[in-house]
Design an enzyme around this catalytic site. Sequence first.
Site, PDB file in Angstrom:
ATOM      1  N   ARG A  15      31.682  48.756  36.850  1.00  0.00           N
ATOM      2  CA  ARG A  15      32.030  49.909  37.668  1.00  0.00           C
ATOM      3  C   ARG A  15      33.152  50.707  37.024  1.00  0.00           C
ATOM      4  NH1 ARG A  15      33.065  46.968  43.321  1.00  0.00           N
ATOM      5  NH2 ARG A  15      33.713  45.329  41.860  1.00  0.00           N
ATOM      6  N   LYS A  75      38.972  47.130  40.189  1.00  0.00           N
ATOM      7  CA  LYS A  75      39.453  45.771  40.424  1.00  0.00           C
ATOM      8  C   LYS A  75      40.943  45.658  40.112  1.00  0.00           C
ATOM      9  CE  LYS A  75      37.252  42.758  41.475  1.00  0.00           C
ATOM     10  NZ  LYS A  75      36.941  42.291  42.843  1.00  0.00           N
ATOM     11  N   TYR A  94      41.386  47.986  44.454  1.00  0.00           N
ATOM     12  CA  TYR A  94      41.226  46.875  45.388  1.00  0.00           C
ATOM     13  C   TYR A  94      42.126  45.743  44.897  1.00  0.00           C
ATOM     14  CZ  TYR A  94      37.018  49.209  47.177  1.00  0.00           C
ATOM     15  OH  TYR A  94      36.142  50.103  47.733  1.00  0.00           O
ATOM     16  N   HIS A  96      43.656  43.086  46.888  1.00  0.00           N
ATOM     17  CA  HIS A  96      43.463  41.779  47.535  1.00  0.00           C
ATOM     18  C   HIS A  96      44.635  40.848  47.199  1.00  0.00           C
ATOM     19  CE1 HIS A  96      39.450  42.849  48.866  1.00  0.00           C
ATOM     20  NE2 HIS A  96      39.149  43.231  47.641  1.00  0.00           N
ATOM     21  N   GLU A 118      41.682  48.296  50.165  1.00  0.00           N
ATOM     22  CA  GLU A 118      41.131  47.472  51.242  1.00  0.00           C
ATOM     23  C   GLU A 118      41.978  47.456  52.507  1.00  0.00           C
ATOM     24  OE1 GLU A 118      43.763  44.669  48.886  1.00  0.00           O
ATOM     25  OE2 GLU A 118      42.348  46.291  48.429  1.00  0.00           O
ATOM     26  N   ASP A 198      29.853  36.137  65.496  1.00  0.00           N
ATOM     27  CA  ASP A 198      31.168  36.779  65.435  1.00  0.00           C
ATOM     28  C   ASP A 198      31.941  36.363  66.682  1.00  0.00           C
ATOM     29  OD1 ASP A 198      33.331  38.904  65.318  1.00  0.00           O
ATOM     30  OD2 ASP A 198      32.078  39.600  63.661  1.00  0.00           O
ATOM     31  N   ARG A 203      31.118  43.825  68.880  1.00  0.00           N
ATOM     32  CA  ARG A 203      30.271  43.906  67.706  1.00  0.00           C
ATOM     33  C   ARG A 203      28.919  43.242  67.957  1.00  0.00           C
ATOM     34  NH1 ARG A 203      30.846  47.661  64.401  1.00  0.00           N
ATOM     35  NH2 ARG A 203      29.756  46.438  62.809  1.00  0.00           N
ATOM     36  N   LEU A 240      36.067  38.782  57.266  1.00  0.00           N
ATOM     37  CA  LEU A 240      37.185  39.413  56.558  1.00  0.00           C
ATOM     38  C   LEU A 240      38.300  39.725  57.531  1.00  0.00           C
ATOM     39  CD1 LEU A 240      38.255  40.857  53.904  1.00  0.00           C
ATOM     40  CD2 LEU A 240      37.332  42.950  54.897  1.00  0.00           C
ATOM     41  N   VAL A 267      30.897  36.286  50.453  1.00  0.00           N
ATOM     42  CA  VAL A 267      31.148  37.689  50.124  1.00  0.00           C
ATOM     43  C   VAL A 267      32.636  37.992  50.061  1.00  0.00           C
ATOM     44  CG1 VAL A 267      30.701  40.080  50.796  1.00  0.00           C
ATOM     45  CG2 VAL A 267      28.947  38.344  51.166  1.00  0.00           C
ATOM     46  N   ALA A 268      33.432  37.376  50.919  1.00  0.00           N
ATOM     47  CA  ALA A 268      34.864  37.701  50.985  1.00  0.00           C
ATOM     48  C   ALA A 268      35.695  36.802  50.080  1.00  0.00           C
ATOM     49  CB  ALA A 268      35.351  37.593  52.433  1.00  0.00           C
ATOM     50  N   ASP A 270      37.161  37.362  47.366  1.00  0.00           N
ATOM     51  CA  ASP A 270      38.378  38.002  46.860  1.00  0.00           C
ATOM     52  C   ASP A 270      39.583  37.682  47.742  1.00  0.00           C
ATOM     53  OD1 ASP A 270      38.143  39.305  44.447  1.00  0.00           O
ATOM     54  OD2 ASP A 270      37.097  41.006  45.314  1.00  0.00           O
ATOM     55  N   ARG A 279      34.676  29.335  45.704  1.00  0.00           N
ATOM     56  CA  ARG A 279      35.658  29.737  44.690  1.00  0.00           C
ATOM     57  C   ARG A 279      35.034  30.874  43.899  1.00  0.00           C
ATOM     58  NH1 ARG A 279      33.570  27.714  40.018  1.00  0.00           N
ATOM     59  NH2 ARG A 279      32.388  25.754  40.121  1.00  0.00           N
ATOM     60  N   ALA A 299      32.879  37.249  42.521  1.00  0.00           N
ATOM     61  CA  ALA A 299      33.989  38.003  43.120  1.00  0.00           C
ATOM     62  C   ALA A 299      33.779  39.510  43.064  1.00  0.00           C
ATOM     63  CB  ALA A 299      35.300  37.621  42.434  1.00  0.00           C
ATOM     64  N   ASN A 300      33.036  39.975  42.085  1.00  0.00           N
ATOM     65  CA  ASN A 300      32.782  41.420  41.979  1.00  0.00           C
ATOM     66  C   ASN A 300      31.288  41.689  42.132  1.00  0.00           C
ATOM     67  OD1 ASN A 300      32.326  40.173  39.448  1.00  0.00           O
ATOM     68  ND2 ASN A 300      32.504  42.129  38.385  1.00  0.00           N
TER      69      ASN A 300
END
Length: 362
Positions: A15, A75, A94, A96, A118, A198, A203, A240, A267-268, A270, A279, A299-300
């Site tokens: 990216r 990143k 981002y 994090h 974020e 959730d 939501r 998240l 997904v989260a 990071d 991990r 992670a990305n």
Amino acid sequence: MVIGVPSEIKTNESRLGMTPAGVLELHKRNHSVYIQSGAGLGSGFSDKDHIKAGAQILEKIEAVYQIAEMIVRVKKPIEWEYDLVKKDQIVCTYFHLASSEKLTKAMFASGAVCVAYETVEDDDGVLPLLAPMSEVAGRLPIQQGAKYLEKPVKGRGVLLGGVPGVAPGRVLVLGAGVVGIQAAKMASGLGAHVTIMDINMKRLRYVNDVMPSHVVTEFSNELNVRKHIQTHNLIIGGVLLKGAKAPNVITRDMLKTMRPGTVIVGVAVDQGGCVETTRPTTHEDPIYIIDDVVHYSVANMPGAVPYTSTVALTNVTLPFVIQLVDLGWKVACDRDPHLALGLNIVDGKLVYEEINQAFGWD
């Protein structure tokens, strides 16, 4: 102002912090944009594309950091870049920070102004700069999860959509935020049975209203999570917390209750991930197996589709970048409380409380 856009150097990260369209908008406002040579190639943008839009090209990443008053990237800086960040330089990315004490301390020492995409937040609590990457990161896990459910890659051997006479696969989505909604949409589109969990009833009501009937909602608590992980083939971890470390919704001991070949996509990751055993991994080496459960936690993740991700990112970040370069960060953040929430570190001090909490600092 002088803006620098370096190449992303994380493994398999293609990216870019800004498209030629973004460069043109800044150039029209008499700002200077310097881009590292070749930085856009992975996203489908050549140096010529950027030059045509008004950018200047620099060969070395060191030169970009040296000349820039503001760095715009995707990143967080990796360790060898820490010393390139200058005092009073605005760094937009981002970050994090809650997941890395070492990075946080390095940014303290740099004296930079750290604006974390974020943690920018609107009046409704939505994270507008995280949303497009969350949309991408919500759709990709279903593609990846479907692949890693295949037996040759140690999955359970389940086709998510099923076939006539065979029940479809079962997908458990943890979190009904942007990631969770997009994951449920993709999984249901393939014909899978989807359970989305959730703790936010608002939501869950929304999901219930907009999703097809084979997407069911359930309140997230430990008892319900333990029940569903035993019967679902693909688990998407999309929980998240804004700027903070994600909680462990699935703990290590729970893995032994899952069927062999179950796939978890974190997904989260990071910000720690909501599964204790996740991990960060890379696109080069994306999976590992614990207790016969396949873990995918790149992670990305949006870096796998860099053109889509780069354009989506610039679409939402550019208005905030324009405020910062036109007004300076102090005035811009004073006028826009949403942008002000993106300030994480200023003058060597943390100004975002959740990060203090993550590290147990005063």
